[in-house]
Design an enzyme around this catalytic site. Structure first.
Site, PDB file in Angstrom:
ATOM      1  CB  ILE A   1      -0.993   0.025   1.188  1.00 56.92           C
ATOM      2  CG1 ILE A   1      -0.267  -0.052   2.528  1.00 56.92           C
ATOM      3  CG2 ILE A   1      -2.021  -1.073   1.072  1.00 56.92           C
ATOM      4  CD1 ILE A   1      -1.210   0.026   3.727  1.00 56.92           C
ATOM      5  CG  ASP A   2      -0.134   4.225  -2.679  1.00 53.09           C
ATOM      6  OD1 ASP A   2       0.526   3.389  -3.316  1.00 53.09           O
ATOM      7  OD2 ASP A   2      -1.196   4.723  -3.100  1.00 53.09           O
ATOM      8  CE  LYS A   3       6.479   9.199   3.194  1.00 51.78           C
ATOM      9  NZ  LYS A   3       7.437  10.229   2.723  1.00 51.78           N
TER      10      LYS A   3
END
Length: 318
Positions: free
Chosen positions: A138-140
């Site tokens: 998942i994105d930062k």
């Protein structure tokens, strides 16, 4: 060193050299290309060009790419929230702002560094030394649940479920404006943006099917609180799909309006529920993570109470 040979297709004729190469090869950023041009590592039809050179259909580009700097993930004693753990895998609740694995610009301080310390280095080797154990990402600036494999057997079994779209993955998001219907499906193929290699786009380069289901749980002034369920798991899928239909995730400066971040630092998006069949025991497991403080604080600022959220969550359609 690696030698790349590219041929300019008709649709890119007239574009600048430093813009065209990243479009033809998604592994090279525009800034990296400019550095290669300046160092003499790029030729067009055998001649050293300027980065602003306009290309023609059929031009032959040769690129000498230096060997990449070798990164190595090292254990670091970074606190992480473990939701579930056994000998084969663990489920982690990743905080907003933490990068999943080391990469250029983020050599340490990542979830992988924390996992190597927590697991004593015992993580699957399927994705190599930089992404040990990482089955999906998942994105930062997206918070929430991730499954991590300790063994190669578990990794392969989990990957097969992802490929078969049998994982259950529910997200919660606040989007700008109001969704077109109370519930529905967004189905547009996604690929790398033709204009920005770091972004994804509907009908981008080499598009792949992407399906996102949604249900509006709460509507309030200027926003919807939405449950998104992924049928496929493409990069930035929810962010791109919601932006494409005119309702970007609040705080998303990449796919939304960078001038309207709603007072948020990054997108208001949380991986709230994950369900899967244990690759060793065969038992179905499902876990949830409550909304993190940044998310609930934003809702409260807009008049939404914890009771409002609890009542909305009781009505599930997806």
């Amino acid at each position: 060193m690696t030698l790349l040979s590219l041929t300019v297709p008709p649709e890119y004729a007239g574009l600048r050299l430093d813009k065209t190469i990243p479009l033809l090869n998604g592994e090279l950023s525009r800034s990296a290309v400019q550095r290669l041009i300046e160092s003499g590592g790029v030729t067009v039809n055998g001649s050293a060009p300027d980065k602003k050179k306009k290309l023609a259909d059929g031009d032959r580009i040769e690129i000498e790419v230096p060997d990449p700097e070798i990164l190595d993930a090292v254990p670091q004693n970074i606190p992480i929230e473990i939701v579930y753990e056994d000998d084969s895998l663990l489920v982690v609740n990743k905080p907003k702002g933490m990068v999943v694995h080391p990469a250029a610009g983020n050599p340490d301080g990542t979830l992988v560094n924390a996992l190597l310390y927590h697991c004593g280095g015992r993580l699957s080797s399927v994705n190599g030394i930089i992404r040990p154990g990482i089955v999906h990402r998942i994105d930062k600036d997206t918070s929430g649940l991730l499954i991590v494999a300790k063994t190669d057997e578990a990794h392969k079994g989990l990957s097969e479920q992802i490929k078969a779209h049998s994982f259950k993955r529910e997200y919660r998001a606040v989007v700008i404006g109001h969704m077109p219907q109370s519930s529905g499906t967004i189905e547009y193929p996604l690929g790398r943006s033709r204009n920005d290699r770091k972004k994804q786009a509907v009908n981008g380069l080499n598009p792949r099917d992407a399906i996102t289901h949604y249900e509006t749980l709460l509507s309030f002034e200027g926003f919807d609180y939405v449950r998104f369920t992924l049928e496929t798991g493409r990069t930035h899928q929810i962010r791109v799909h919601s932006a494409y239909i005119g309702h970007p995730v609040a705080g998303d400066a990449v796919y939304g309006d960078a001038r309207k971040t709603c007072g948020l630092s990054g997108q208001c998006l949380h991986a709230a529920v994950i369900g899967f069949v244990h690759p060793v025991s065969g038992k179905y497991l499902e876990y949830s993570a409550p909304l993190p403080p940044y998310f609930t604080e934003f809702l409260r600022k807009n008049g939404i109470t914890d009771t409002d959220i609890e009542n909305a969550e009781k009505h599930k359609k997806i």
